[in-house]
Design a protein around this motif. Structure first.
Motif, PDB file in Angstrom:
ATOM      1  N   MET A 153       0.829  -1.202   0.000  1.00 35.13           N
ATOM      2  CA  MET A 153       0.000   0.000   0.000  1.00 35.13           C
ATOM      3  C   MET A 153       0.868   1.259   0.000  1.00 35.13           C
ATOM      4  O   MET A 153       0.565   2.229  -0.711  1.00 35.13           O
ATOM      5  CB  MET A 153      -0.949   0.016   1.207  1.00 35.13           C
TER       6      MET A 153
ATOM      7  N   LEU B 104      -0.037   5.326  -0.797  1.00 34.04           N
ATOM      8  CA  LEU B 104      -1.042   5.618   0.213  1.00 34.04           C
ATOM      9  C   LEU B 104      -0.372   5.992   1.532  1.00 34.04           C
ATOM     10  O   LEU B 104       0.626   5.383   1.930  1.00 34.04           O
ATOM     11  CB  LEU B 104      -1.953   4.404   0.438  1.00 34.04           C
TER      12      LEU B 104
ATOM     13  N   GLU C 175      -4.657   6.532   5.146  1.00 29.79           N
ATOM     14  CA  GLU C 175      -5.459   6.004   4.037  1.00 29.79           C
ATOM     15  C   GLU C 175      -5.478   4.474   4.067  1.00 29.79           C
ATOM     16  O   GLU C 175      -6.508   3.860   3.779  1.00 29.79           O
ATOM     17  CB  GLU C 175      -4.890   6.465   2.692  1.00 29.79           C
ATOM     18  N   ILE C 176      -4.356   3.889   4.424  1.00 27.24           N
ATOM     19  CA  ILE C 176      -4.279   2.427   4.517  1.00 27.24           C
ATOM     20  C   ILE C 176      -5.254   1.926   5.577  1.00 27.24           C
ATOM     21  O   ILE C 176      -6.021   0.991   5.343  1.00 27.24           O
ATOM     22  CB  ILE C 176      -2.835   1.962   4.830  1.00 27.24           C
TER      23      ILE C 176
ATOM     24  N   GLU D 120      -8.856   2.350   4.322  1.00 24.81           N
ATOM     25  CA  GLU D 120      -9.192   1.343   3.302  1.00 24.81           C
ATOM     26  C   GLU D 120      -9.379  -0.033   3.936  1.00 24.81           C
ATOM     27  O   GLU D 120     -10.311  -0.763   3.585  1.00 24.81           O
ATOM     28  CB  GLU D 120      -8.115   1.286   2.215  1.00 24.81           C
ATOM     29  N   LEU D 121      -8.508  -0.381   4.846  1.00 25.99           N
ATOM     30  CA  LEU D 121      -8.602  -1.683   5.502  1.00 25.99           C
ATOM     31  C   LEU D 121      -9.882  -1.770   6.336  1.00 25.99           C
ATOM     32  O   LEU D 121     -10.601  -2.769   6.277  1.00 25.99           O
ATOM     33  CB  LEU D 121      -7.375  -1.950   6.378  1.00 25.99           C
TER      34      LEU D 121
ATOM     35  N   SER E  11     -12.649  -0.083   5.928  1.00 26.17           N
ATOM     36  CA  SER E  11     -13.778  -0.147   5.006  1.00 26.17           C
ATOM     37  C   SER E  11     -13.918  -1.542   4.407  1.00 26.17           C
ATOM     38  O   SER E  11     -15.024  -2.076   4.319  1.00 26.17           O
ATOM     39  CB  SER E  11     -13.575   0.891   3.892  1.00 26.17           C
ATOM     40  N   PHE E  12     -12.820  -2.126   4.043  1.00 26.08           N
ATOM     41  CA  PHE E  12     -12.837  -3.469   3.467  1.00 26.08           C
ATOM     42  C   PHE E  12     -13.361  -4.491   4.468  1.00 26.08           C
ATOM     43  O   PHE E  12     -14.235  -5.296   4.152  1.00 26.08           O
ATOM     44  CB  PHE E  12     -11.437  -3.869   2.995  1.00 26.08           C
TER      45      PHE E  12
END
Length: 134
Positions: free
Chosen positions: A106, A111, A115-116, A119-120, A122-123
């Protein structure tokens, strides 16, 4: 069919073969596919089964023995540890290795750490809601 007869090695240059062997055993151990105290093939047996040099298998076994995952019993072969704490430690080590790779990839994409994490999160939340809806 024994687990080690199903080993699949990718033989790619990004990971040494001995490391692929140790990962296969470690993952099988934490998933319960290999039980504590279970005997594993000799170096020669595994070498013949997966068609790699005996020195490669020997290095994998030495690494696992150094890490406390396996031990040898003179004249009897190699056995997985009976230390139940080793399952927890091995699982955590594997998870941290995966996270290091993930975060490295990432960051390589540019990123920022925030942001990482976003994103994690959210995933994972999206996966959880997909599982709940199934």
């Amino acid at each position: 069919m024994q687990l080690w007869e199903r080993f699949s090695l990718s033989f790619d240059n990004r990971m040494p073969i001995y490391r692929q062997i140790t990962l296969q055993f470690s993952r099988a151990f934490v998933r319960g596919e290999i039980k504590p105290g279970e005997r594993i093939p000799s170096i020669r047996e595994l070498s013949a089964l997966i068609k790699v040099n005996t020195n490669t298998v020997q290095r994998a076994y030495q690494e696992m023995e150094r890490d406390g995952l396996i031990g040898s019993k003179r004249g009897m072969g190699y056995y997985f540890t009976e230390d139940t704490n080793m399952t927890v430690k091995t699982r955590r080590d594997l998870a941290l290795d995966s996270l290091r790779c993930f975060v490295g990839e990432m960051r390589a994409l540019g990123l920022a750490d925030s942001e990482i994490v976003a994103e994690l999160t959210s995933f994972v939340e999206g996966e959880a809601s997909n599982e709940a809806g199934s």
